[in-house]
Design a protein around this motif. Structure first.
Motif, PDB file in Angstrom:
ATOM      1  N   VAL A   1      29.666   9.587  60.378  1.00  0.00           N
ATOM      2  CA  VAL A   1      28.764  10.627  59.883  1.00  0.00           C
ATOM      3  C   VAL A   1      28.721  10.445  58.370  1.00  0.00           C
ATOM      4  CG1 VAL A   1      28.375  13.104  59.638  1.00  0.00           C
ATOM      5  CG2 VAL A   1      29.389  12.217  61.737  1.00  0.00           C
ATOM      6  N   PHE A   2      27.522  10.434  57.782  1.00  0.00           N
ATOM      7  CA  PHE A   2      27.432  10.233  56.336  1.00  0.00           C
ATOM      8  C   PHE A   2      26.214  10.943  55.779  1.00  0.00           C
ATOM      9  CE2 PHE A   2      25.606   6.620  58.524  1.00  0.00           C
ATOM     10  CZ  PHE A   2      24.387   6.413  57.898  1.00  0.00           C
TER      11      PHE A   2
ATOM     12  N   ALA B   1      13.702  14.791  57.107  1.00  0.00           N
ATOM     13  CA  ALA B   1      13.686  14.938  55.650  1.00  0.00           C
ATOM     14  C   ALA B   1      14.506  16.138  55.193  1.00  0.00           C
ATOM     15  CB  ALA B   1      12.253  15.075  55.161  1.00  0.00           C
ATOM     16  N   ASP B   2      15.092  15.996  54.004  1.00  0.00           N
ATOM     17  CA  ASP B   2      15.876  17.070  53.389  1.00  0.00           C
ATOM     18  C   ASP B   2      15.023  17.817  52.363  1.00  0.00           C
ATOM     19  OD1 ASP B   2      18.075  18.645  52.890  1.00  0.00           O
ATOM     20  OD2 ASP B   2      18.944  17.261  51.434  1.00  0.00           O
TER      21      ASP B   2
ATOM     22  N   GLY C   1      14.637  11.011  63.332  1.00  0.00           N
ATOM     23  CA  GLY C   1      14.502   9.577  63.530  1.00  0.00           C
ATOM     24  C   GLY C   1      15.823   8.926  63.895  1.00  0.00           C
ATOM     25  N   ARG C   2      15.725   7.665  64.394  1.00  0.00           N
ATOM     26  CA  ARG C   2      16.897   6.868  64.773  1.00  0.00           C
ATOM     27  C   ARG C   2      16.776   5.489  64.159  1.00  0.00           C
ATOM     28  NH1 ARG C   2      19.657   8.620  69.589  1.00  0.00           N
ATOM     29  NH2 ARG C   2      18.607  10.394  70.498  1.00  0.00           N
ATOM     30  N   VAL C   3      17.965   4.888  63.929  1.00  0.00           N
ATOM     31  CA  VAL C   3      18.006   3.512  63.443  1.00  0.00           C
ATOM     32  C   VAL C   3      19.285   2.867  63.965  1.00  0.00           C
ATOM     33  CG1 VAL C   3      19.103   4.111  61.240  1.00  0.00           C
ATOM     34  CG2 VAL C   3      17.773   2.023  61.407  1.00  0.00           C
ATOM     35  N   THR C   4      19.203   1.589  64.332  1.00  0.00           N
ATOM     36  CA  THR C   4      20.381   0.846  64.791  1.00  0.00           C
ATOM     37  C   THR C   4      20.805  -0.094  63.669  1.00  0.00           C
ATOM     38  OG1 THR C   4      19.655   0.980  67.081  1.00  0.00           O
ATOM     39  CG2 THR C   4      21.277  -0.712  66.552  1.00  0.00           C
TER      40      THR C   4
ATOM     41  N   THR D   1      19.459   5.074  52.182  1.00  0.00           N
ATOM     42  CA  THR D   1      18.808   6.289  52.648  1.00  0.00           C
ATOM     43  C   THR D   1      18.556   7.226  51.466  1.00  0.00           C
ATOM     44  OG1 THR D   1      19.047   8.211  54.107  1.00  0.00           O
ATOM     45  CG2 THR D   1      21.074   7.228  53.319  1.00  0.00           C
ATOM     46  N   ASN D   2      17.367   7.848  51.448  1.00  0.00           N
ATOM     47  CA  ASN D   2      16.982   8.778  50.372  1.00  0.00           C
ATOM     48  C   ASN D   2      16.300  10.005  50.962  1.00  0.00           C
ATOM     49  OD1 ASN D   2      17.763   7.193  48.096  1.00  0.00           O
ATOM     50  ND2 ASN D   2      15.938   5.932  48.408  1.00  0.00           N
ATOM     51  N   ARG D   3      16.675  11.179  50.484  1.00  0.00           N
ATOM     52  CA  ARG D   3      16.060  12.472  50.829  1.00  0.00           C
ATOM     53  C   ARG D   3      16.134  12.777  52.324  1.00  0.00           C
ATOM     54  NH1 ARG D   3      12.517   9.694  47.819  1.00  0.00           N
ATOM     55  NH2 ARG D   3      11.104   9.461  49.580  1.00  0.00           N
ATOM     56  N   CYS D   4      17.160  12.279  53.005  1.00  0.00           N
ATOM     57  CA  CYS D   4      17.317  12.528  54.441  1.00  0.00           C
ATOM     58  C   CYS D   4      18.442  13.529  54.663  1.00  0.00           C
ATOM     59  CB  CYS D   4      17.667  11.237  55.178  1.00  0.00           C
ATOM     60  SG  CYS D   4      16.418   9.955  54.992  1.00  0.00           S
ATOM     61  N   GLN D   5      18.407  14.163  55.825  1.00  0.00           N
ATOM     62  CA  GLN D   5      19.534  15.002  56.217  1.00  0.00           C
ATOM     63  C   GLN D   5      20.651  14.079  56.702  1.00  0.00           C
ATOM     64  OE1 GLN D   5      18.656  18.478  58.606  1.00  0.00           O
ATOM     65  NE2 GLN D   5      16.512  18.464  57.923  1.00  0.00           N
ATOM     66  N   GLU D   6      21.769  14.647  57.012  1.00  0.00           N
ATOM     67  CA  GLU D   6      22.952  13.894  57.417  1.00  0.00           C
ATOM     68  C   GLU D   6      22.654  12.951  58.604  1.00  0.00           C
ATOM     69  OE1 GLU D   6      27.264  15.600  57.660  1.00  0.00           O
ATOM     70  OE2 GLU D   6      26.215  16.079  59.532  1.00  0.00           O
TER      71      GLU D   6
END
Length: 190
Positions: A114-115, A137-138, A168-171, A180-185
């Motif tokens: 978790v980051f 988005a945050d 969204g998802r990413v592998t 990563t920028n302006r995203c939630q956890e």
């Protein structure tokens, strides 16, 4: 008969009957210098009297009344000898042993799963490889993520990227860099 010289009349002479009467001079305004001198002298006298009262030892009501009635009593006489002089208090030293805090029972689980939604992470060292999910988005500008071959920041190092408006998802694979920028956890799902 001569006309008197009003500019420099000399000694006072009574006007002769029929002589011209000199014009009346306008009243003089008091000079500011004289006003300051008068006020300054009054302040100096008041200061001098105040110092005299202060040096006499009080307002004069108790002592003055006692002196007037003749009931002045002598005060006690205090004599300080060598044995009566105040001695400094002894110095007391108290030794306190600090108790160390017990170590936190944290096991290094390895890279995080978790980051935070802002940063650059090396997959396999900073974060674990796997599939991650974010709520989006945050803020109102959208969530940007990028998978890169290296941390150079060059355009040709980008493997994949996206701007998310919602979840969204990413592998991520070991050895890649994830930006990563302006995203939630981000949380690992598998």
């Amino acid at each position: 008969m001569s006309t008197p010289n009003y500019q420099n009349p000399g000694p006072y002479q009574a006007p002769h009957p029929g002589a011209a009467v000199p014009p009346a001079l306008p009243p003089r305004k008091p000079s500011r210098a004289k006003s300051w001198l008068t006020h300054g002298a009054a302040a100096f006298v008041a200061l001098f009297i105040g110092v005299g009262i202060g040096a006499s030892g009080g307002s004069g009501t108790e002592q003055g009344d006692a002196k007037a009635s003749g009931s002045v009593k002598p005060g006690p006489t205090v004599t300080v000898t060598g044995a009566d002089k105040a001695r400094p208090a002894p110095t007391v030293t108290k030794t306190v042993t600090a108790k160390p805090k017990p170590p936190k029972k944290t096991q290094d689980p390895g890279p995080a799963t978790v980051f935070d939604g802002d940063g650059e992470y090396l997959v396999g060292e900073d974060i674990q490889a796997g599939t991650y999910r974010t709520a989006g988005a945050d803020g109102s500008f959208g969530c940007y993520w990028e998978r890169a071959k290296n941390a150079s920041g060059e355009f040709d190092s980008i493997i994949a990227n996206n701007n998310l408006k919602g979840p969204g998802r990413v592998t991520l694979n070991k050895g890649e860099y994830f930006k990563t920028n302006r995203c939630q956890e981000w949380k690992r799902t598998s």
